[in-house]
Design a protein around this motif. Structure first.
Motif, PDB file in Angstrom:
ATOM      1  N   THR A  51       0.837  -1.206   0.000  1.00 32.06           N
ATOM      2  CA  THR A  51       0.000   0.000   0.000  1.00 32.06           C
ATOM      3  C   THR A  51       0.868   1.251   0.000  1.00 32.06           C
ATOM      4  O   THR A  51       0.673   2.170  -0.808  1.00 32.06           O
ATOM      5  N   TRP A  52       1.834   1.288   0.893  1.00 35.04           N
ATOM      6  CA  TRP A  52       2.648   2.495   1.067  1.00 35.04           C
ATOM      7  C   TRP A  52       3.734   2.610   0.008  1.00 35.04           C
ATOM      8  O   TRP A  52       4.095   3.716  -0.400  1.00 35.04           O
ATOM      9  N   ASN A  53       4.282   1.489  -0.447  1.00 33.54           N
ATOM     10  CA  ASN A  53       5.269   1.556  -1.534  1.00 33.54           C
ATOM     11  C   ASN A  53       4.639   2.102  -2.812  1.00 33.54           C
ATOM     12  O   ASN A  53       5.256   2.882  -3.545  1.00 33.54           O
ATOM     13  N   ARG A  54       3.409   1.711  -3.070  1.00 35.00           N
ATOM     14  CA  ARG A  54       2.703   2.218  -4.251  1.00 35.00           C
ATOM     15  C   ARG A  54       2.394   3.707  -4.092  1.00 35.00           C
ATOM     16  O   ARG A  54       2.613   4.503  -5.010  1.00 35.00           O
ATOM     17  N   SER A  55       1.890   4.060  -2.920  1.00 35.22           N
ATOM     18  CA  SER A  55       1.552   5.464  -2.672  1.00 35.22           C
ATOM     19  C   SER A  55       2.796   6.348  -2.747  1.00 35.22           C
ATOM     20  O   SER A  55       2.785   7.425  -3.356  1.00 35.22           O
ATOM     21  N   LYS A  56       3.882   5.890  -2.145  1.00 30.82           N
ATOM     22  CA  LYS A  56       5.121   6.678  -2.147  1.00 30.82           C
ATOM     23  C   LYS A  56       5.685   6.830  -3.556  1.00 30.82           C
ATOM     24  O   LYS A  56       6.188   7.897  -3.924  1.00 30.82           O
ATOM     25  N   GLY A  57       5.629   5.747  -4.341  1.00 32.15           N
ATOM     26  CA  GLY A  57       6.106   5.834  -5.717  1.00 32.15           C
ATOM     27  C   GLY A  57       5.310   6.830  -6.523  1.00 32.15           C
ATOM     28  O   GLY A  57       5.875   7.653  -7.270  1.00 32.15           O
ATOM     29  N   PHE A  58       4.008   6.790  -6.379  1.00 27.57           N
ATOM     30  CA  PHE A  58       3.115   7.719  -7.074  1.00 27.57           C
ATOM     31  C   PHE A  58       3.400   9.169  -6.665  1.00 27.57           C
ATOM     32  O   PHE A  58       3.595  10.052  -7.502  1.00 27.57           O
ATOM     33  N   HIS A  59       3.474   9.404  -5.356  1.00 24.39           N
ATOM     34  CA  HIS A  59       3.669  10.778  -4.866  1.00 24.39           C
ATOM     35  C   HIS A  59       5.081  11.299  -5.112  1.00 24.39           C
ATOM     36  O   HIS A  59       5.285  12.517  -5.145  1.00 24.39           O
ATOM     37  N   SER A  60       6.040  10.391  -5.298  1.00 21.94           N
ATOM     38  CA  SER A  60       7.408  10.840  -5.582  1.00 21.94           C
ATOM     39  C   SER A  60       7.476  11.611  -6.892  1.00 21.94           C
ATOM     40  O   SER A  60       8.415  12.378  -7.127  1.00 21.94           O
ATOM     41  N   VAL A  61       6.475  11.434  -7.731  1.00 19.20           N
ATOM     42  CA  VAL A  61       6.376  12.159  -8.999  1.00 19.20           C
ATOM     43  C   VAL A  61       5.340  13.282  -8.915  1.00 19.20           C
ATOM     44  O   VAL A  61       5.626  14.453  -9.163  1.00 19.20           O
ATOM     45  N   VAL A  62       4.131  12.912  -8.534  1.00 21.86           N
ATOM     46  CA  VAL A  62       2.992  13.830  -8.613  1.00 21.86           C
ATOM     47  C   VAL A  62       3.145  15.038  -7.687  1.00 21.86           C
ATOM     48  O   VAL A  62       2.714  16.155  -8.030  1.00 21.86           O
ATOM     49  N   ASP A  63       3.777  14.838  -6.536  1.00 23.76           N
ATOM     50  CA  ASP A  63       3.891  15.938  -5.565  1.00 23.76           C
ATOM     51  C   ASP A  63       4.776  17.088  -6.047  1.00 23.76           C
ATOM     52  O   ASP A  63       4.790  18.154  -5.431  1.00 23.76           O
ATOM     53  N   PHE A  64       5.497  16.889  -7.123  1.00 22.16           N
ATOM     54  CA  PHE A  64       6.337  17.963  -7.667  1.00 22.16           C
ATOM     55  C   PHE A  64       5.546  18.920  -8.558  1.00 22.16           C
ATOM     56  O   PHE A  64       6.108  19.892  -9.077  1.00 22.16           O
ATOM     57  N   TYR A  65       4.259  18.646  -8.751  1.00 21.34           N
ATOM     58  CA  TYR A  65       3.437  19.484  -9.622  1.00 21.34           C
ATOM     59  C   TYR A  65       2.366  20.179  -8.783  1.00 21.34           C
ATOM     60  O   TYR A  65       1.342  19.571  -8.427  1.00 21.34           O
ATOM     61  N   PRO A  66       2.575  21.449  -8.432  1.00 20.96           N
ATOM     62  CA  PRO A  66       1.645  22.178  -7.561  1.00 20.96           C
ATOM     63  C   PRO A  66       0.253  22.338  -8.148  1.00 20.96           C
ATOM     64  O   PRO A  66      -0.710  22.572  -7.414  1.00 20.96           O
TER      65      PRO A  66
END
Length: 324
Positions: free
Chosen positions: A172-187
Protein backbone atom coordinates in the motif's frame (compact mmCIF):
# COMPACT_ATOMS: atom_id res chain seq x y z
CA UNK A 1 20.71 -71.19 31.60
CA UNK A 2 19.88 -67.80 33.10
CA UNK A 3 22.90 -66.27 31.36
CA UNK A 4 21.85 -67.71 28.02
CA UNK A 5 18.37 -66.28 28.48
CA UNK A 6 19.80 -62.79 29.13
CA UNK A 7 21.99 -63.02 26.01
CA UNK A 8 19.00 -64.19 23.97
CA UNK A 9 16.90 -61.25 25.19
CA UNK A 10 19.67 -58.78 24.37
CA UNK A 11 20.07 -60.27 20.90
CA UNK A 12 16.30 -60.10 20.32
CA UNK A 13 16.20 -56.45 21.41
CA UNK A 14 19.12 -55.54 19.15
CA UNK A 15 17.54 -57.36 16.22
CA UNK A 16 14.24 -55.57 16.78
CA UNK A 17 15.99 -52.21 16.95
CA UNK A 18 17.88 -53.01 13.73
CA UNK A 19 14.63 -53.90 11.96
CA UNK A 20 13.05 -50.63 13.11
CA UNK A 21 16.10 -48.75 11.81
CA UNK A 22 15.87 -50.43 8.41
CA UNK A 23 12.14 -49.72 8.21
CA UNK A 24 12.76 -46.08 9.10
CA UNK A 25 15.38 -45.76 6.38
CA UNK A 26 13.07 -47.41 3.88
CA UNK A 27 10.20 -45.13 4.86
CA UNK A 28 12.32 -41.98 4.68
CA UNK A 29 13.66 -42.86 1.24
CA UNK A 30 10.42 -44.24 -0.14
CA UNK A 31 9.61 -42.59 -3.45
CA UNK A 32 5.93 -42.94 -2.61
CA UNK A 33 6.14 -40.39 0.19
CA UNK A 34 5.63 -37.02 -1.47
CA UNK A 35 6.64 -33.85 0.25
CA UNK A 36 3.81 -31.42 0.87
CA UNK A 37 3.66 -27.72 0.04
CA UNK A 38 1.13 -25.38 1.67
CA UNK A 39 -0.04 -22.27 -0.18
CA UNK A 40 -1.29 -19.70 2.36
CA UNK A 41 -2.78 -16.57 0.79
CA UNK A 42 -4.22 -13.39 2.28
CA UNK A 43 -7.59 -13.77 0.54
CA UNK A 44 -9.36 -15.65 -2.23
CA UNK A 45 -11.96 -12.88 -2.46
CA UNK A 46 -9.96 -11.23 -5.24
CA UNK A 47 -9.28 -12.84 -8.65
CA UNK A 48 -5.68 -11.60 -8.57
CA UNK A 49 -4.90 -13.64 -5.44
CA UNK A 50 -6.79 -16.62 -6.84
CA UNK A 51 -4.39 -16.59 -9.80
CA UNK A 52 -1.42 -16.26 -7.42
CA UNK A 53 -2.57 -19.18 -5.25
CA UNK A 54 -3.59 -21.49 -8.07
CA UNK A 55 -0.39 -20.87 -10.02
CA UNK A 56 1.73 -21.61 -6.94
CA UNK A 57 -0.19 -24.82 -6.24
CA UNK A 58 -0.13 -25.98 -9.87
CA UNK A 59 3.59 -25.33 -10.22
CA UNK A 60 4.36 -27.21 -7.00
CA UNK A 61 2.21 -30.12 -8.18
CA UNK A 62 4.04 -30.19 -11.51
CA UNK A 63 7.29 -30.51 -9.56
CA UNK A 64 5.92 -33.58 -7.78
CA UNK A 65 4.54 -32.23 -4.51
CA UNK A 66 1.19 -32.47 -2.78
CA UNK A 67 -0.38 -29.05 -2.27
CA UNK A 68 -3.22 -27.38 -0.43
CA UNK A 69 -4.42 -23.77 -0.57
CA UNK A 70 -5.29 -22.03 2.72
CA UNK A 71 -7.37 -18.82 2.63
CA UNK A 72 -6.62 -16.34 5.44
CA UNK A 73 -9.52 -14.05 4.46
CA UNK A 74 -7.40 -10.97 5.25
CA UNK A 75 -7.48 -12.01 8.91
CA UNK A 76 -4.19 -12.36 10.80
CA UNK A 77 -5.79 -14.67 13.40
CA UNK A 78 -7.03 -17.03 10.69
CA UNK A 79 -3.60 -16.80 9.07
CA UNK A 80 -2.05 -17.95 12.37
CA UNK A 81 -4.45 -20.91 12.43
CA UNK A 82 -3.50 -21.77 8.86
CA UNK A 83 0.18 -21.82 9.79
CA UNK A 84 -0.46 -24.01 12.82
CA UNK A 85 -2.51 -26.42 10.71
CA UNK A 86 0.13 -26.56 7.99
CA UNK A 87 2.94 -27.22 10.46
CA UNK A 88 0.95 -29.81 12.45
CA UNK A 89 -0.11 -31.56 9.23
CA UNK A 90 3.48 -32.06 8.17
CA UNK A 91 3.77 -29.64 5.28
CA UNK A 92 7.41 -29.33 4.25
CA UNK A 93 7.32 -25.77 2.83
CA UNK A 94 4.95 -22.81 2.77
CA UNK A 95 4.36 -20.48 -0.18
CA UNK A 96 3.01 -17.42 1.54
CA UNK A 97 1.10 -14.25 0.73
CA UNK A 98 0.93 -12.31 4.04
CA UNK A 99 -2.01 -10.41 5.50
CA UNK A 100 0.14 -7.90 7.41
CA UNK A 101 3.79 -6.89 7.05
CA UNK A 102 4.31 -6.73 10.82
CA UNK A 103 1.63 -9.06 12.15
CA UNK A 104 2.62 -11.96 9.87
CA UNK A 105 6.24 -12.10 11.05
CA UNK A 106 5.43 -14.24 14.09
CA UNK A 107 3.78 -16.88 11.89
CA UNK A 108 6.77 -17.09 9.57
CA UNK A 109 9.12 -17.39 12.56
CA UNK A 110 6.96 -20.19 13.97
CA UNK A 111 7.36 -22.12 10.72
CA UNK A 112 11.09 -21.44 10.69
CA UNK A 113 11.42 -22.80 14.23
CA UNK A 114 9.64 -25.95 13.05
CA UNK A 115 12.12 -26.33 10.18
CA UNK A 116 9.60 -25.34 7.51
CA UNK A 117 10.93 -22.85 4.92
CA UNK A 118 8.63 -19.98 3.95
CA UNK A 119 8.71 -18.24 0.57
CA UNK A 120 6.73 -14.98 0.46
CA UNK A 121 4.88 -14.04 -2.71
CA UNK A 122 3.91 -10.47 -3.71
CA UNK A 123 3.62 -9.15 -0.15
CA UNK A 124 6.51 -8.97 2.28
CA UNK A 125 7.01 -9.34 6.00
CA UNK A 126 9.07 -6.80 7.93
CA UNK A 127 11.92 -9.12 8.82
CA UNK A 128 15.07 -10.10 6.98
CA UNK A 129 15.51 -13.22 9.11
CA UNK A 130 12.06 -14.82 8.99
CA UNK A 131 11.31 -15.94 5.42
CA UNK A 132 13.72 -18.04 3.38
CA UNK A 133 13.08 -15.70 0.45
CA UNK A 134 10.58 -13.01 -0.57
CA UNK A 135 9.54 -12.68 -4.22
CA UNK A 136 8.00 -9.22 -4.56
CA UNK A 137 6.67 -6.84 -7.19
CA UNK A 138 8.68 -3.65 -7.58
CA UNK A 139 5.69 -1.61 -6.43
CA UNK A 140 7.54 1.66 -5.93
CA UNK A 141 9.04 1.80 -9.42
CA UNK A 142 5.78 0.62 -10.96
CA UNK A 143 3.93 3.53 -9.37
CA UNK A 144 6.62 6.00 -10.38
CA UNK A 145 5.71 5.07 -13.96
CA UNK A 146 2.00 5.47 -13.18
CA UNK A 147 2.71 8.85 -11.55
CA UNK A 148 4.48 10.11 -14.66
CA UNK A 149 1.63 8.98 -16.89
CA UNK A 150 -0.89 10.50 -14.48
CA UNK A 151 0.85 13.89 -14.71
CA UNK A 152 0.84 13.64 -18.50
CA UNK A 153 -2.83 12.68 -18.74
CA UNK A 154 -3.86 15.39 -16.27
CA UNK A 155 -1.76 18.01 -18.09
CA UNK A 156 -0.14 18.87 -14.76
CA UNK A 157 -3.26 20.25 -13.12
CA UNK A 158 -6.50 19.17 -11.47
CA UNK A 159 -8.00 17.76 -8.27
CA UNK A 160 -7.61 14.09 -7.48
CA UNK A 161 -8.27 11.54 -4.76
CA UNK A 162 -6.25 8.50 -3.75
CA UNK A 163 -7.83 5.25 -2.57
CA UNK A 164 -5.36 3.25 -0.51
CA UNK A 165 -5.22 -0.49 0.13
CA UNK A 166 -4.69 -2.22 3.48
CA UNK A 167 -2.84 0.15 5.80
CA UNK A 168 -0.86 -2.73 7.32
CA UNK A 169 0.51 -3.88 3.97
CA UNK A 170 3.82 -2.47 2.77
CA UNK A 171 2.58 -2.67 -0.82
CA UNK A 172 0.00 0.00 0.00
CA UNK A 173 2.65 2.49 1.07
CA UNK A 174 5.27 1.56 -1.53
CA UNK A 175 2.70 2.22 -4.25
CA UNK A 176 1.55 5.46 -2.67
CA UNK A 177 5.12 6.68 -2.15
CA UNK A 178 6.11 5.83 -5.72
CA UNK A 179 3.11 7.72 -7.07
CA UNK A 180 3.67 10.78 -4.87
CA UNK A 181 7.41 10.84 -5.58
CA UNK A 182 6.38 12.16 -9.00
CA UNK A 183 2.99 13.83 -8.61
CA UNK A 184 3.89 15.94 -5.57
CA UNK A 185 6.34 17.96 -7.67
CA UNK A 186 3.44 19.48 -9.62
CA UNK A 187 1.64 22.18 -7.56
CA UNK A 188 -1.19 22.28 -10.07
CA UNK A 189 -2.19 18.76 -9.01
CA UNK A 190 -4.05 18.85 -5.71
CA UNK A 191 -4.96 15.75 -3.68
CA UNK A 192 -8.31 16.57 -2.06
CA UNK A 193 -8.76 13.21 -0.29
CA UNK A 194 -6.89 10.05 0.64
CA UNK A 195 -8.82 7.12 2.08
CA UNK A 196 -8.40 3.36 2.52
CA UNK A 197 -10.70 0.76 0.97
CA UNK A 198 -8.65 -2.30 2.02
CA UNK A 199 -7.98 -3.43 -1.59
CA UNK A 200 -11.70 -4.33 -1.77
CA UNK A 201 -13.92 -3.55 -4.76
CA UNK A 202 -17.15 -3.00 -2.83
CA UNK A 203 -15.47 -0.83 -0.20
CA UNK A 204 -13.86 1.25 -2.94
CA UNK A 205 -17.24 1.81 -4.54
CA UNK A 206 -18.60 3.09 -1.22
CA UNK A 207 -15.52 5.26 -0.66
CA UNK A 208 -15.82 6.75 -4.15
CA UNK A 209 -19.50 7.51 -3.59
CA UNK A 210 -18.61 9.43 -0.42
CA UNK A 211 -15.71 11.23 -2.09
CA UNK A 212 -17.95 12.43 -4.93
CA UNK A 213 -20.38 13.91 -2.43
CA UNK A 214 -17.64 15.66 -0.43
CA UNK A 215 -15.51 16.65 -3.42
CA UNK A 216 -17.60 16.90 -6.60
CA UNK A 217 -14.71 18.75 -8.25
CA UNK A 218 -12.55 15.58 -8.48
CA UNK A 219 -10.93 15.09 -11.90
CA UNK A 220 -9.09 11.83 -11.27
CA UNK A 221 -8.62 8.98 -8.79
CA UNK A 222 -5.55 6.82 -8.24
CA UNK A 223 -6.40 3.42 -6.74
CA UNK A 224 -3.87 1.16 -5.03
CA UNK A 225 -5.14 -1.94 -6.84
CA UNK A 226 -7.40 -2.87 -9.73
CA UNK A 227 -10.22 -4.23 -7.60
CA UNK A 228 -10.58 -0.76 -6.07
CA UNK A 229 -10.24 0.87 -9.49
CA UNK A 230 -13.16 -1.23 -10.73
CA UNK A 231 -15.21 -0.29 -7.66
CA UNK A 232 -14.41 3.39 -8.09
CA UNK A 233 -15.34 3.27 -11.77
CA UNK A 234 -18.63 1.56 -10.91
CA UNK A 235 -19.45 4.41 -8.51
CA UNK A 236 -18.59 6.96 -11.18
CA UNK A 237 -20.91 5.28 -13.67
CA UNK A 238 -23.73 5.30 -11.11
CA UNK A 239 -23.13 9.02 -10.49
CA UNK A 240 -23.02 9.83 -14.19
CA UNK A 241 -19.41 10.98 -13.95
CA UNK A 242 -17.54 8.16 -15.66
CA UNK A 243 -16.56 10.47 -18.51
CA UNK A 244 -15.40 13.26 -16.20
CA UNK A 245 -13.07 11.45 -13.79
CA UNK A 246 -9.96 9.57 -14.92
CA UNK A 247 -9.33 6.26 -13.08
CA UNK A 248 -5.88 4.74 -12.59
CA UNK A 249 -5.31 1.31 -11.06
CA UNK A 250 -2.56 -1.16 -10.24
CA UNK A 251 -2.33 -4.98 -10.61
CA UNK A 252 -3.05 -5.99 -14.18
CA UNK A 253 -6.37 -7.71 -13.44
CA UNK A 254 -8.28 -9.03 -16.44
CA UNK A 255 -11.35 -6.82 -16.04
CA UNK A 256 -9.22 -3.67 -15.83
CA UNK A 257 -7.13 -4.65 -18.85
CA UNK A 258 -10.42 -4.99 -20.73
CA UNK A 259 -11.64 -1.67 -19.33
CA UNK A 260 -8.49 0.02 -20.63
CA UNK A 261 -9.20 -1.48 -24.07
CA UNK A 262 -12.73 -0.05 -23.85
CA UNK A 263 -11.33 3.37 -22.85
CA UNK A 264 -13.04 3.31 -19.47
CA UNK A 265 -10.04 3.07 -17.12
CA UNK A 266 -6.93 5.03 -18.12
CA UNK A 267 -4.02 2.84 -16.98
CA UNK A 268 -2.78 0.17 -14.59
CA UNK A 269 0.51 -1.29 -13.42
CA UNK A 270 0.91 -4.85 -14.65
CA UNK A 271 2.19 -7.12 -11.92
CA UNK A 272 3.11 -10.69 -12.75
CA UNK A 273 1.54 -12.99 -10.13
CA UNK A 274 2.28 -16.08 -12.20
CA UNK A 275 5.98 -15.24 -12.22
CA UNK A 276 6.06 -14.68 -8.45
CA UNK A 277 4.09 -17.83 -7.69
CA UNK A 278 6.09 -20.07 -10.01
CA UNK A 279 9.37 -18.68 -8.65
CA UNK A 280 8.29 -19.39 -5.07
CA UNK A 281 7.37 -22.99 -5.95
CA UNK A 282 10.66 -23.46 -7.80
CA UNK A 283 12.59 -22.12 -4.82
CA UNK A 284 10.81 -24.64 -2.56
CA UNK A 285 11.80 -27.43 -4.94
CA UNK A 286 15.42 -26.24 -4.91
CA UNK A 287 15.32 -26.07 -1.10
CA UNK A 288 14.20 -29.70 -0.90
CA UNK A 289 17.11 -30.63 -3.16
CA UNK A 290 19.65 -28.98 -0.86
CA UNK A 291 19.93 -25.34 -1.96
CA UNK A 292 20.12 -22.86 0.90
CA UNK A 293 21.42 -19.72 -0.81
CA UNK A 294 18.34 -17.72 -1.85
CA UNK A 295 17.94 -13.96 -2.34
CA UNK A 296 16.30 -12.41 0.69
CA UNK A 297 14.25 -10.22 -1.66
CA UNK A 298 13.67 -10.98 -5.33
CA UNK A 299 12.12 -8.00 -7.17
CA UNK A 300 9.80 -8.56 -10.13
CA UNK A 301 9.36 -5.59 -12.48
CA UNK A 302 5.97 -3.91 -12.97
CA UNK A 303 4.99 -2.63 -16.43
CA UNK A 304 2.75 0.32 -17.26
CA UNK A 305 -0.35 -0.63 -19.28
CA UNK A 306 -2.17 2.12 -21.18
CA UNK A 307 -4.47 2.37 -24.18
CA UNK A 308 -1.35 2.66 -26.35
CA UNK A 309 0.04 -0.78 -25.46
CA UNK A 310 -2.89 -2.66 -23.91
CA UNK A 311 -3.12 -5.08 -26.83
CA UNK A 312 0.25 -6.49 -25.74
CA UNK A 313 -1.26 -7.63 -22.44
CA UNK A 314 -3.90 -9.92 -21.04
CA UNK A 315 -5.10 -10.35 -17.49
CA UNK A 316 -2.17 -11.00 -15.13
CA UNK A 317 0.54 -11.00 -17.77
CA UNK A 318 1.81 -10.47 -21.30
CA UNK A 319 0.35 -12.12 -24.36
CA UNK A 320 3.73 -13.45 -25.39
CA UNK A 321 3.62 -15.71 -22.30
CA UNK A 322 7.01 -14.42 -21.25
CA UNK A 323 6.13 -15.38 -17.68
CA UNK A 324 6.23 -19.10 -17.13
Amino acid sequence: MKRLLVIKNIFTALLFAFILFLNGCKSASSPGRKKKVAVIVSTLNNPWFVVLAQTAATKAQSLGYETKIFDSQNNTSLEADNFENAIASGYNAILFNPTDADGSVVNVLKAKAAGVPVFCMDREVNSTEAATSQILSDNYSGCVAIGKYFVEQMKKKGNYAEILGLVGDNNTWNRSKGFHSVVDFYPGLKMVAQQSADFDRNKAMEVMESLLQAHPEINAVFCGNDAMASGAYQALVAAGKAGDVKVFGFDGAEDVVNSIKDKKIVATGMQFPKVMAATAATYADEYFKGTRDFPKKMPVAVELVTQANVNDYMGYGKKDNAQK
